[in-house]
Design a protein around this motif. Structure first.
Motif, PDB file in Angstrom:
ATOM      1  N   LEU A 115       0.824  -1.209   0.000  1.00  0.00           N
ATOM      2  CA  LEU A 115       0.000   0.000   0.000  1.00  0.00           C
ATOM      3  C   LEU A 115       0.857   1.258   0.000  1.00  0.00           C
ATOM      4  CD1 LEU A 115      -2.796  -1.031   2.548  1.00  0.00           C
ATOM      5  CD2 LEU A 115      -2.982  -0.847   0.058  1.00  0.00           C
ATOM      6  N   VAL A 116       1.929   1.240   0.783  1.00  0.00           N
ATOM      7  CA  VAL A 116       2.831   2.402   0.813  1.00  0.00           C
ATOM      8  C   VAL A 116       3.476   2.594  -0.555  1.00  0.00           C
ATOM      9  CG1 VAL A 116       4.954   3.334   1.815  1.00  0.00           C
ATOM     10  CG2 VAL A 116       3.252   2.238   3.294  1.00  0.00           C
ATOM     11  N   GLY A 117       3.885   1.470  -1.177  1.00  0.00           N
ATOM     12  CA  GLY A 117       4.496   1.565  -2.499  1.00  0.00           C
ATOM     13  C   GLY A 117       3.543   2.090  -3.544  1.00  0.00           C
ATOM     14  N   ILE A 118       2.289   1.636  -3.506  1.00  0.00           N
ATOM     15  CA  ILE A 118       1.286   2.132  -4.460  1.00  0.00           C
ATOM     16  C   ILE A 118       1.080   3.627  -4.276  1.00  0.00           C
ATOM     17  CG2 ILE A 118      -1.164   2.038  -5.067  1.00  0.00           C
ATOM     18  CD1 ILE A 118      -1.095  -0.959  -4.461  1.00  0.00           C
ATOM     19  N   ALA A 139       3.803  -1.390 -13.001  1.00  0.00           N
ATOM     20  CA  ALA A 139       4.479  -2.539 -13.625  1.00  0.00           C
ATOM     21  C   ALA A 139       5.684  -3.035 -12.831  1.00  0.00           C
ATOM     22  CB  ALA A 139       4.880  -2.178 -15.056  1.00  0.00           C
ATOM     23  N   PRO A 140       6.574  -2.158 -12.327  1.00  0.00           N
ATOM     24  CA  PRO A 140       7.739  -2.683 -11.588  1.00  0.00           C
ATOM     25  C   PRO A 140       7.309  -3.431 -10.335  1.00  0.00           C
ATOM     26  CG  PRO A 140       8.100  -0.391 -12.241  1.00  0.00           C
ATOM     27  CD  PRO A 140       6.644  -0.692 -12.496  1.00  0.00           C
ATOM     28  N   MET A 141       8.086  -4.420  -9.977  1.00  0.00           N
ATOM     29  CA  MET A 141       7.803  -5.208  -8.778  1.00  0.00           C
ATOM     30  C   MET A 141       8.071  -4.359  -7.538  1.00  0.00           C
ATOM     31  SD  MET A 141       7.015  -8.241 -10.035  1.00  0.00           S
ATOM     32  CE  MET A 141       7.412  -9.529  -8.843  1.00  0.00           C
ATOM     33  N   ILE A 142       7.321  -4.647  -6.481  1.00  0.00           N
ATOM     34  CA  ILE A 142       7.539  -3.991  -5.198  1.00  0.00           C
ATOM     35  C   ILE A 142       8.407  -4.899  -4.343  1.00  0.00           C
ATOM     36  CG2 ILE A 142       6.436  -3.199  -3.080  1.00  0.00           C
ATOM     37  CD1 ILE A 142       4.026  -2.390  -4.699  1.00  0.00           C
ATOM     38  N   VAL A 143       9.519  -4.380  -3.836  1.00  0.00           N
ATOM     39  CA  VAL A 143      10.471  -5.165  -3.053  1.00  0.00           C
ATOM     40  C   VAL A 143      10.082  -5.087  -1.581  1.00  0.00           C
ATOM     41  CG1 VAL A 143      12.887  -5.495  -2.438  1.00  0.00           C
ATOM     42  CG2 VAL A 143      12.269  -4.674  -4.741  1.00  0.00           C
ATOM     43  N   LEU A 144       9.903  -6.268  -0.948  1.00  0.00           N
ATOM     44  CA  LEU A 144       9.569  -6.337   0.472  1.00  0.00           C
ATOM     45  C   LEU A 144      10.835  -6.228   1.312  1.00  0.00           C
ATOM     46  CD1 LEU A 144       6.957  -9.259   0.370  1.00  0.00           C
ATOM     47  CD2 LEU A 144       6.548  -6.789   0.316  1.00  0.00           C
ATOM     48  N   PRO A 145      10.719  -5.930   2.611  1.00  0.00           N
ATOM     49  CA  PRO A 145      11.911  -5.796   3.467  1.00  0.00           C
ATOM     50  C   PRO A 145      12.770  -7.051   3.523  1.00  0.00           C
ATOM     51  CG  PRO A 145       9.992  -4.841   4.558  1.00  0.00           C
ATOM     52  CD  PRO A 145       9.485  -5.523   3.336  1.00  0.00           C
ATOM     53  N   ASP A 146      12.152  -8.250   3.349  1.00  0.00           N
ATOM     54  CA  ASP A 146      12.946  -9.489   3.400  1.00  0.00           C
ATOM     55  C   ASP A 146      13.579  -9.826   2.058  1.00  0.00           C
ATOM     56  OD1 ASP A 146      10.749 -10.178   1.949  1.00  0.00           O
ATOM     57  OD2 ASP A 146      10.013 -11.710   3.350  1.00  0.00           O
ATOM     58  N   GLY A 147      13.422  -8.955   1.073  1.00  0.00           N
ATOM     59  CA  GLY A 147      14.050  -9.169  -0.223  1.00  0.00           C
ATOM     60  C   GLY A 147      13.134  -9.765  -1.253  1.00  0.00           C
ATOM     61  N   VAL A 195       6.957  -8.418  -5.052  1.00  0.00           N
ATOM     62  CA  VAL A 195       5.525  -8.625  -5.227  1.00  0.00           C
ATOM     63  C   VAL A 195       5.085  -7.839  -6.443  1.00  0.00           C
ATOM     64  CG1 VAL A 195       3.241  -8.349  -4.219  1.00  0.00           C
ATOM     65  CG2 VAL A 195       5.184  -8.919  -2.752  1.00  0.00           C
ATOM     66  N   ALA A 196       4.298  -8.463  -7.293  1.00  0.00           N
ATOM     67  CA  ALA A 196       3.698  -7.774  -8.436  1.00  0.00           C
ATOM     68  C   ALA A 196       2.298  -7.338  -8.051  1.00  0.00           C
ATOM     69  CB  ALA A 196       3.663  -8.693  -9.652  1.00  0.00           C
ATOM     70  N   THR A 197       1.929  -6.146  -8.464  1.00  0.00           N
ATOM     71  CA  THR A 197       0.611  -5.642  -8.127  1.00  0.00           C
ATOM     72  C   THR A 197      -0.005  -4.950  -9.318  1.00  0.00           C
ATOM     73  OG1 THR A 197      -0.623  -4.267  -6.569  1.00  0.00           O
ATOM     74  CG2 THR A 197       1.493  -3.429  -7.298  1.00  0.00           C
TER      75      THR A 197
END
Length: 419
Positions: free
Chosen positions: A308-311, A358-366, A369-371
């Motif tokens: 959500l923050v990334g979006i 389009a770009p993937m969202i990178v989570l803190p654990d590496g 996620v595609a959204t």
């Protein structure tokens, strides 16, 4: 029944007037007590001095008229008495013979009113008549009685009164000068402190401070007052920061920092009011994340928050400064484009927002996620005339886009194409 108006309270005296009156009273009392004390001492001393002079004078007269009394020469006695009395501060001289019968006398002429006043004062303040027996070979041949005039005493009394008045005049002048110094040293600092207190109370000017002064007690009072103002200023700043934080919390989403639904609807209503005057369009884009429930269920709520923050951040980078993006709740976002000159611009912006996902969202654990998001677009005044209707139309368009093909956008019903 009307109540009677309360009587107006009398004006309060100023500190300067109170101090000036106190100085005048103190000066008057001090000078009066000192003058009375000096006059009493002087009267006692002068009374004793006058008594001694009268004693000496009566002895001298006794020696002078002794021969005249022995030979019974009244004329000689009268001439001798007059010769001496005219040169002394004497009002009356009476000589009697050995049998107590009048022999010779001298009396100061009545003269002016001042002379009579002098005699009246002498009768009250000076010793009474002084009497001496005249002896010849141990035998009493007569008696001499002398009464003082009081001219010297009266002159001293007038001089003392004049001195008291002069001292009082000097004291008044000194009290005035002293009061002016008090105004500078005491009253002026207090007035400055009162001005700062009034400014703080009326204008909330907590930044003002009292200047240092020379008097230790007043300077300490000013320091304490400044310290109190420091605390009030800190309290006001903390309160202002707390209000700002509360206002931000009330109008912004805690997770993404974007404006929330309340602020979005308020600003949308203001934009629609302005557009009604200018005749321009306003566009609302309703956005929904297509795979958000799956992300939450599979990767956890923390991953969902990151998405959500990334979006929100990607949406913000695709828009103009004057545009507004908000999180309405859950995985729903909204964008307001105002003003919009043509409907086609809203479609192009929607295409850009879709592309930014389009770009993937990178989570803190590496992990990545595609959204995707689906967007519904509604225009004012084409689809609705108020904020609620416009959001409802955009929401319905978003659901039609989601059902048709996730990750796409559609205009609200009623618009065939770009205008």
């Amino acid at each position: 029944m009307r109540q009677a108006a309360a009587p107006a309270s009398p004006p309060r005296p100023t500190l300067q007037s109170v101090l000036r009156r106190a100085h005048l009273r103190l000066a008057f009392v001090a000078i009066a007590m000192a003058a009375v004390s000096l006059i009493l001492v002087a009267v006692i001393a002068l009374r004793a001095y006058a008594g001694n002079n009268l004693n000496l004078l009566v002895r001298s007269l006794g020696y002078t008229v002794e021969a005249a009394l022995v030979f019974g020469d009244r004329v000689a006695a009268a001439e001798a008495i007059a010769l001496i009395a005219n040169k002394e501060d004497v009002a009356e001289v009476i000589v009697t013979d050995g049998k107590g019968l009048p022999f010779a006398a001298w009396q100061l002429p009545a003269g002016s009113t001042i002379a009579r006043l002098e005699r009246d004062v002498a009768d009250i303040a000076l010793p009474g008549p002084v009497t001496i027996l005249v002896l010849h070979d141990g035998i009493v041949v007569g008696q001499v009685e002398v009464r003082g005039q009081g001219h010297q005493f009266f002159g001293f009394l007038l001089g003392g009164i004049g001195g008291i008045l002069a001292c009082l005049a000097v004291s008044v002048l000194g009290a005035y000068v002293s009061s002016q110094r008090l105004l500078r040293n005491i009253v002026a600092p207090l007035r400055a402190l009162a001005r700062v207190a009034h400014a703080v109370r009326r204008e909330r000017a907590f930044g003002q401070r009292v200047e240092p002064v020379a008097i230790a007690e007043l300077n300490e009072l000013g320091d304490d007052f400044n310290a109190l103002l420091d605390e009030f200023e800190d309290w006001q700043n903390n309160l202002r920061e707390a209000n700002v934080a509360l206002e931000h919390q009330a109008n912004h989403d805690a997770l993404t920092g974007l404006p929330n639904r309340v602020q979005f609807e308020s600003r949308l209503a203001s934009a629609l009011s302005a557009a009604a005057v200018t005749g321009q369009r306003v566009a609302v884009l309703y956005l929904d994340c297509d795979r958000f429930k799956e992300i939450n269920d599979c990767l956890g709520h923390e991953a969902g928050d990151v998405v959500l923050v990334g979006i929100g951040a990607r949406l913000r980078t695709q828009l103009r400064e004057i545009d507004l993006v908000a999180r309405l709740g859950g995985d729903e976002f909204a964008v307001m484009l105002a003003p919009m000159r043509e409907a086609a611009s809203a479609g192009r912006i929607a295409e850009g927002l879709l592309a930014s996902m389009a770009p993937m969202i990178v989570l803190p654990d590496g992990r990545t996620v595609a959204t995707m998001i689906s967007i519904g677009v509604a225009l004012y005044p084409d689809h609705a005339g108020d904020a609620v209707g416009l959001l409802r139309a955009a929401d319905a368009a978003m659901y039609r886009a989601k059902r048709a093909r996730p990750g796409s956008w559609q205009f609200a019903e009623g618009v065939a194409g770009p205008a």
